[in-house]
Design a protein around this motif. Structure first.
Motif, PDB file in Angstrom:
ATOM      1  N   ALA A 198       6.903   7.249  -5.928  1.00  0.00           N
ATOM      2  CA  ALA A 198       5.979   8.135  -6.634  1.00  0.00           C
ATOM      3  C   ALA A 198       6.313   8.272  -8.108  1.00  0.00           C
ATOM      4  O   ALA A 198       5.412   8.415  -8.940  1.00  0.00           O
ATOM      5  N   GLU A 206       4.731  13.371   3.459  1.00  0.00           N
ATOM      6  CA  GLU A 206       4.435  12.895   2.108  1.00  0.00           C
ATOM      7  C   GLU A 206       5.217  13.697   1.071  1.00  0.00           C
ATOM      8  O   GLU A 206       5.759  13.148   0.110  1.00  0.00           O
ATOM      9  N   ARG A 211       1.375  15.777   5.850  1.00  0.00           N
ATOM     10  CA  ARG A 211       1.581  16.403   4.542  1.00  0.00           C
ATOM     11  C   ARG A 211       3.064  16.686   4.298  1.00  0.00           C
ATOM     12  O   ARG A 211       3.572  16.478   3.187  1.00  0.00           O
ATOM     13  N   GLU A 224       5.001   5.287  -9.989  1.00  0.00           N
ATOM     14  CA  GLU A 224       3.544   5.255 -10.022  1.00  0.00           C
ATOM     15  C   GLU A 224       2.948   6.394 -10.844  1.00  0.00           C
ATOM     16  O   GLU A 224       1.966   6.204 -11.577  1.00  0.00           O
ATOM     17  N   HIS A 246       4.455   5.125   2.566  1.00  0.00           N
ATOM     18  CA  HIS A 246       5.023   6.474   2.716  1.00  0.00           C
ATOM     19  C   HIS A 246       4.669   7.078   4.065  1.00  0.00           C
ATOM     20  O   HIS A 246       5.494   7.752   4.680  1.00  0.00           O
ATOM     21  N   ARG A 247       3.443   6.837   4.528  1.00  0.00           N
ATOM     22  CA  ARG A 247       3.020   7.371   5.824  1.00  0.00           C
ATOM     23  C   ARG A 247       3.907   6.846   6.941  1.00  0.00           C
ATOM     24  O   ARG A 247       4.285   7.588   7.854  1.00  0.00           O
ATOM     25  N   ARG A 292       2.298  16.410  -7.970  1.00  0.00           N
ATOM     26  CA  ARG A 292       1.857  15.926  -6.657  1.00  0.00           C
ATOM     27  C   ARG A 292       2.622  16.636  -5.545  1.00  0.00           C
ATOM     28  O   ARG A 292       2.028  17.046  -4.533  1.00  0.00           O
ATOM     29  N   ILE A 333       0.949  18.930  -2.553  1.00  0.00           N
ATOM     30  CA  ILE A 333       1.114  18.564  -1.137  1.00  0.00           C
ATOM     31  C   ILE A 333       1.660  19.742  -0.339  1.00  0.00           C
ATOM     32  O   ILE A 333       1.193  20.043   0.768  1.00  0.00           O
ATOM     33  N   ASP A 351       0.874  -1.171   0.000  1.00  0.00           N
ATOM     34  CA  ASP A 351       0.000   0.000   0.000  1.00  0.00           C
ATOM     35  C   ASP A 351       0.914   1.225   0.000  1.00  0.00           C
ATOM     36  O   ASP A 351       1.522   1.553   1.011  1.00  0.00           O
ATOM     37  N   LEU A 352       1.051   1.903  -1.153  1.00  0.00           N
ATOM     38  CA  LEU A 352       2.022   2.982  -1.284  1.00  0.00           C
ATOM     39  C   LEU A 352       1.760   4.103  -0.286  1.00  0.00           C
ATOM     40  O   LEU A 352       2.691   4.645   0.321  1.00  0.00           O
ATOM     41  N   SER A 353       0.488   4.426  -0.077  1.00  0.00           N
ATOM     42  CA  SER A 353       0.152   5.492   0.857  1.00  0.00           C
ATOM     43  C   SER A 353       0.560   5.117   2.284  1.00  0.00           C
ATOM     44  O   SER A 353       1.170   5.916   3.005  1.00  0.00           O
ATOM     45  N   ALA A 354       0.240   3.893   2.701  1.00  0.00           N
ATOM     46  CA  ALA A 354       0.603   3.437   4.040  1.00  0.00           C
ATOM     47  C   ALA A 354       2.121   3.332   4.192  1.00  0.00           C
ATOM     48  O   ALA A 354       2.683   3.659   5.243  1.00  0.00           O
TER      49      ALA A 354
END
Length: 291
Positions: free
Chosen positions: A236, A203, A200, A239, A168-169, A248, A252, A163-166
């Motif tokens: 990123a 990210e 933010r 993707e 990076h988070r 992006r 951000i 999960d790319l978002s998770a």
């Protein structure tokens, strides 16, 4: 006192404690400051102190301890990231990585010792404000471990489906969330409203790092480039493409400044954020963003 001097003084004071109280293994003693100096931009503790100042900075000693602890944790994570079992990086900040300079076993111990020193630094600050120090310990632990801290971020790289978002988070965003939350908490404020700003910033930092890794070289970054592609890591650029990643990043950073909670030093903090955004954004990304 300039903020950079304040932060470095707190870090050096913490490191000095590892050299007191009798004999200690010389190589490991030398490796600890080696891993932390020179310190680069010290972005995370700078954000922490800036947030504390914006909130009044009513207990500077607590703020300094929090800033030092956060940077020690960050440096520990870099030492471990560079190990052969992870990135196998030969350089960091323009010099040999700790495992290259001191050996792999000493690099593992260096990272471990810095983590312990980070929590010791917060624990010692409890003399002036026990409840606040205890809350800072819990906050840093939460953003360093599982399920959403930097350990989780490294763990995502061993998963088949990421999960790319998770990712990076956890890998990058967690310590930036710690920076904004710990800054507010150090000044006696509720840390929760500062979570979005930290997320933010984190990210944005990760997207910028992905761009540098894909498009820069080691002379610019001070560490090996092309590691995301080499290790098949999610990023990123892969993707979104270069232009998509640049767009992006710009979005951000704009959102980060807009998310600053209301506080006495809000205007000054926003200006600091703009300066950090300029430093964070690679030159090629700034050029593309204007096209």
């Amino acid at each position: 006192m300039p903020m950079s001097t304040r932060i470095d003084s707190a870090i050096h004071a913490a490191l000095a404690r590892t050299r007191t109280g009798g004999s200690a293994p010389a190589k490991l003693s030398d490796a600890l400051p080696y891993a932390c100096t020179p310190g680069g931009a010290r972005i995370r503790p700078t954000i922490l102190v800036s947030v504390a100042l914006a909130c009044g900075d009513e207990t500077p000693a607590i703020t300094d301890a929090a800033a030092a602890a956060l940077e020690l944790m960050h440096c520990a994570s870099l030492v471990h990231d560079d190990l052969p079992c992870f990135d196998d990086a030969d350089t960091r900040r323009g010099k040999p990585s700790v495992h290259r300079a001191y050996s792999e076993p000493l690099a593992v111990l260096t990272g471990d010792a810095l983590i312990i020193l980070a929590f010791e630094t917060l624990a010692l600050s409890a003399a002036s404000h026990p409840a606040r120090a205890a809350a800072l310990v819990a906050l840093l632990a939460r953003q360093s471990g599982m399920p959403h801290g930097i350990c989780a971020g490294q763990g995502w790289e061993s998963e088949t489906h990421i999960d790319l978002s998770a990712y990076h988070r956890s890998k990058t965003g967690a310590l930036f969330i710690a920076a904004t939350q710990m800054g507010a908490l150090s000044a006696g404020q509720d840390p929760e409203p500062w979570t979005e700003l930290g997320a933010r910033i984190g990210e944005a930092f990760q997207v910028a790092d992905d761009l540098r890794d894909a498009l820069s070289d080691e002379t610019e970054t001070g560490k090996p480039a092309g590691q995301d592609a080499l290790h098949c890591r999610p990023n990123a650029v892969a993707e979104l493409g270069v232009d998509g990643a640049v767009t992006r990043l710009k979005d951000i950073l704009s959102g980060a400044i807009a998310s600053i909670p209301s506080c006495p030093g809000e205007a000054a903090l926003a200006q600091m954020m703009r300066m950090q955004a300029e430093r964070l954004t690679p030159a090629f990304a700034r050029t593309r963003a204007r096209v």
